[in-house]
Design an enzyme around this catalytic site. Sequence first.
Site, PDB file in Angstrom:
ATOM      1  N   HIS A 111       0.811  -1.215   0.000  1.00 50.34           N
ATOM      2  CA  HIS A 111       0.000   0.000   0.000  1.00 50.34           C
ATOM      3  C   HIS A 111       0.847   1.270   0.000  1.00 50.34           C
ATOM      4  CE1 HIS A 111       0.373  -0.103   4.524  1.00 50.34           C
ATOM      5  NE2 HIS A 111       0.407   1.202   4.334  1.00 50.34           N
ATOM      6  N   ASP A 146       0.054  -7.627   1.526  1.00 50.24           N
ATOM      7  CA  ASP A 146       0.478  -6.228   1.602  1.00 50.24           C
ATOM      8  C   ASP A 146       1.992  -6.093   1.641  1.00 50.24           C
ATOM      9  OD1 ASP A 146       0.089  -3.489   1.589  1.00 50.24           O
ATOM     10  OD2 ASP A 146      -0.051  -3.328   3.774  1.00 50.24           O
ATOM     11  N   SER A 219       4.652   2.397   7.988  1.00 49.33           N
ATOM     12  CA  SER A 219       4.313   1.260   7.128  1.00 49.33           C
ATOM     13  C   SER A 219       5.497   0.811   6.290  1.00 49.33           C
ATOM     14  CB  SER A 219       3.150   1.629   6.199  1.00 49.33           C
ATOM     15  OG  SER A 219       1.972   1.790   6.925  1.00 49.33           O
TER      16      SER A 219
END
Length: 477
Positions: A111, A146, A219
């Site tokens: 992402h 992811d 992230s």
Amino acid sequence: MKKRTIFTGLLASCLAFTVLAAYPALAAPPADFRELVKAAMPAVVNISTERTEEVRSLPRMPFEMFRGHPDIDRFFEPFEEFYNAPRSRKMSSLGSGFIISPDGFIVTNNHVVEGADVIRVTLSTAANKKEKTLPAEVVGTDPETDLALLKIKASDLPCLKFGNSDVLEVGEWVVAIGSPLGLDHTVTAGILSAKGRNIQSGSYDDFLQTDASINRGNSGGPLLNMAGEVVGINTAIAQRAQGIGFAIPSTMAQRVIADLQEHKKVSRGWLGVTIQNVDEATAKALALPEVRGALVNTVLDGQPAAEAGIKGGDVIMAIDGKPIGDTEELLRVVAQLRPGSKAEVTLWRDGKEEKVSLTVAERDLTQARGKSGGRSEASGSDMLGLKLRPVTPDDIRRNELRGNAGLLVTGVEDNSLGEKAGIQPGDIILAVNKQPVHSVDELTRSLTAADKRGAVLLHISRRGQVFFRAIELSPKK
């Protein structure tokens, strides 16, 4: 009074000494992360991306509230194309990542880079004496976990090694490094709060939970153990919460990253079944000794499970000796199997365990797959409050049924066991306890026999989907 104070102080000291002697961990100094951070920091990178999005940047057309009259609409016609034409704008975002090889392979979250037109990687000053930003290309991505693998043109880079997340224990120290809110190379520490978390983000949820502070921008950054090894990839935070962050376990990530590095895609195992969880009623109906496993709803033609003789109504209890707790665990275990490899499947069938061997296929996202829902349910005209009739040739053709067995549900009584079980008009009961039913009498006999067991298992077709439902015939109050 003074003597009493001295005596009280001595007593308190003795008690403290006794406690620390019994529990030496309480006397240990706080963890020191300095050497770990010095070694790991150079391999952590900042990732910035740019993407183009189409937007309607102009405000609403003036006097639009007066639209609707033909003369006014004709006046606006020449301007409509100009106002409604799509326009684009540049969007930017920040994330983190870490280097896994000296020649510039970098791990991050999917992402972070998804849809990006431009990706830039900024190396830490610890790695290059001065900050250096390089363009990066995407080697491969895996949206289902992811994860993404990037590559920059560089050499002799510092890198991190993966550790074994399976041996982590709740309560261990962990360290996160990343760029939260754009603050490059921020270090936070905490403990491993939990393992095996399912946050409903996909088919392979098995997250590590930590209370190390993780925010937007973290992230893709590493979660490290005290040996400086990557045991997780930070990927998500719990909204409206503090101290709840989630990381992808390294044991899952390593396999994905290796596939992306070698093949630029991820290969996953595939059995060719649809499944649902086993609940108490289902376990009782199948005489399972415990409530676990994955109940097979349907077996797809020509797929490994069909060729191995697995049938609808079987319960998958283990794969290669690894116990299966529920459908999520089965999905994760099968995904780790190499296409083309052999696997031994332990089944619960007809009240006993059986083992079959099959050759694992490669999972294809375009194939029919998934899980059918699983609640406790059952059947029987009077016992369950259902109105039933045998299926006709038209029913069989319309619902694409195999064979001529089945009872069509034409009505469900209010507050009946059938309604509570979730059975709906239009459902077709194909079998009871895996025995095909052709008439209401057959159904009644099957229910009478199942009453001794306390539960019954139905095979149901609903709008083209076939699944199992179980119901306790004498439900607990």
